[in-house]
Motif scaffolding. Structure first.
Motif, PDB file in Angstrom:
ATOM      1  N   GLY A  87     -25.464  -6.900   1.914  1.00 13.99           N
ATOM      2  CA  GLY A  87     -25.200  -6.998   0.305  1.00 13.99           C
ATOM      3  C   GLY A  87     -24.190  -6.284  -0.103  1.00 13.99           C
ATOM      4  N   ARG A  88     -23.899  -6.234  -1.330  1.00  8.18           N
ATOM      5  CA  ARG A  88     -22.758  -5.570  -1.890  1.00  8.18           C
ATOM      6  C   ARG A  88     -23.335  -4.648  -2.987  1.00  8.18           C
ATOM      7  NH1 ARG A  88     -23.235 -10.026  -1.417  1.00  8.18           N
ATOM      8  NH2 ARG A  88     -22.019 -11.761  -0.776  1.00  8.18           N
ATOM      9  N   ILE A  89     -22.599  -3.517  -3.206  1.00  4.12           N
ATOM     10  CA  ILE A  89     -23.036  -2.319  -4.130  1.00  4.12           C
ATOM     11  C   ILE A  89     -22.038  -2.285  -4.872  1.00  4.12           C
ATOM     12  CG2 ILE A  89     -21.964  -0.724  -2.683  1.00  4.12           C
ATOM     13  CD1 ILE A  89     -23.955   1.297  -4.154  1.00  4.12           C
ATOM     14  N   PHE A 118     -28.343  -2.921   4.417  1.00  6.38           N
ATOM     15  CA  PHE A 118     -29.352  -2.318   3.485  1.00  6.38           C
ATOM     16  C   PHE A 118     -30.619  -2.563   4.207  1.00  6.38           C
ATOM     17  CE2 PHE A 118     -29.578  -6.375   2.022  1.00  6.38           C
ATOM     18  CZ  PHE A 118     -30.702  -6.804   1.433  1.00  6.38           C
ATOM     19  N   LEU A 119     -31.571  -1.885   3.406  1.00  7.66           N
ATOM     20  CA  LEU A 119     -33.018  -2.158   3.756  1.00  7.66           C
ATOM     21  C   LEU A 119     -33.713  -2.255   2.513  1.00  7.66           C
ATOM     22  CD1 LEU A 119     -35.527  -2.119   6.021  1.00  7.66           C
ATOM     23  CD2 LEU A 119     -35.579   0.265   5.698  1.00  7.66           C
ATOM     24  N   LEU A 120     -34.752  -2.966   2.195  1.00 10.26           N
ATOM     25  CA  LEU A 120     -35.766  -2.676   1.089  1.00 10.26           C
ATOM     26  C   LEU A 120     -37.035  -1.883   1.437  1.00 10.26           C
ATOM     27  CD1 LEU A 120     -35.920  -3.946  -1.777  1.00 10.26           C
ATOM     28  CD2 LEU A 120     -37.309  -5.688  -0.825  1.00 10.26           C
ATOM     29  N   ALA A 135     -24.865  -1.654  -9.508  1.00  8.96           N
ATOM     30  CA  ALA A 135     -25.820  -2.942  -9.117  1.00  8.96           C
ATOM     31  C   ALA A 135     -25.622  -3.048  -7.811  1.00  8.96           C
ATOM     32  CB  ALA A 135     -25.237  -3.944 -10.108  1.00  8.96           C
ATOM     33  N   PHE A 136     -26.673  -4.031  -7.316  1.00  3.27           N
ATOM     34  CA  PHE A 136     -26.599  -4.373  -5.742  1.00  3.27           C
ATOM     35  C   PHE A 136     -26.763  -5.790  -5.737  1.00  3.27           C
ATOM     36  CE2 PHE A 136     -28.835  -5.454  -2.116  1.00  3.27           C
ATOM     37  CZ  PHE A 136     -27.983  -4.988  -0.997  1.00  3.27           C
ATOM     38  N   GLU A 137     -26.141  -6.758  -4.965  1.00  3.43           N
ATOM     39  CA  GLU A 137     -26.243  -7.960  -5.039  1.00  3.43           C
ATOM     40  C   GLU A 137     -26.481  -8.451  -3.616  1.00  3.43           C
ATOM     41  OE1 GLU A 137     -24.953 -12.064  -4.734  1.00  3.43           O
ATOM     42  OE2 GLU A 137     -23.931 -10.656  -3.910  1.00  3.43           O
ATOM     43  N   ALA A 138     -27.320  -9.153  -3.343  1.00  6.86           N
ATOM     44  CA  ALA A 138     -27.298  -9.967  -1.957  1.00  6.86           C
ATOM     45  C   ALA A 138     -27.656 -11.518  -2.212  1.00  6.86           C
ATOM     46  CB  ALA A 138     -28.507  -9.531  -1.234  1.00  6.86           C
TER      47      ALA A 138
END
Length: 142
Positions: free
Chosen positions: A25-27, A42-44, A70-73
């Motif tokens: 993803g992207r931070i 990343f990991l949820l 924000a974090f986007e995937a």
């Protein structure tokens, strides 16, 4: 959204289920009063927080600790013109609790780049939004 445009808003559960399916993803954060975006693995986590592994001394870690980010995937298929995008917005913080750091060291994401002082960064899932784009190509075209 127009009801025939192929876009559908996702609920929180759908968003989190999709996030769990991708490793990248992207931070998105602010550094020196400018927007910055970095691709990250990343990991949820079990509490729905997004967890990254980075260097605690990195510019990104210093810039985001205690800040709202924000974090986007996403995942898209060009052939079918379909896909989804999920954004998590929340406060980011470096994991300082030794027990939590140990747990994440065993189960959390590995850093792709070498990090000498590996630290985990948590992004609390305070606001979770997403959209799915279903195939909207005209019949017979791709």
């Amino acid at each position: 959204m127009h009801r025939h445009d192929g876009l559908r808003e996702l609920d929180r559960r759908e968003c989190l289920d999709l996030l769990a399916q991708v490793p990248l993803g992207r931070i998105v954060y602010t550094e020196n009063a400018l927007p910055a975006v970095l691709p990250v693995n990343f990991l949820l986590d079990r509490d729905q927080a997004v967890v990254l592994r980075t260097s605690g001394a990195s510019r990104m870690a210093r810039a985001v600790d205690g800040s709202v980010v924000a974090f986007e995937a996403d995942r898209f298929d060009e052939a079918t013109r379909s896909g989804w995008s999920v954004v998590v917005t929340g406060r980011a913080s470096l994991v300082n609790d030794p027990g939590e750091a140990e747990r994440l060291g065993r189960s959390g994401p590995l850093a792709w780049a070498p990090v000498g002082d590996g630290a985990h960064l948590r992004i609390e899932a305070e606001l979770v939004t997403g959209r799915v784009l279903e195939d909207v190509s005209p019949a017979g075209t791709v």
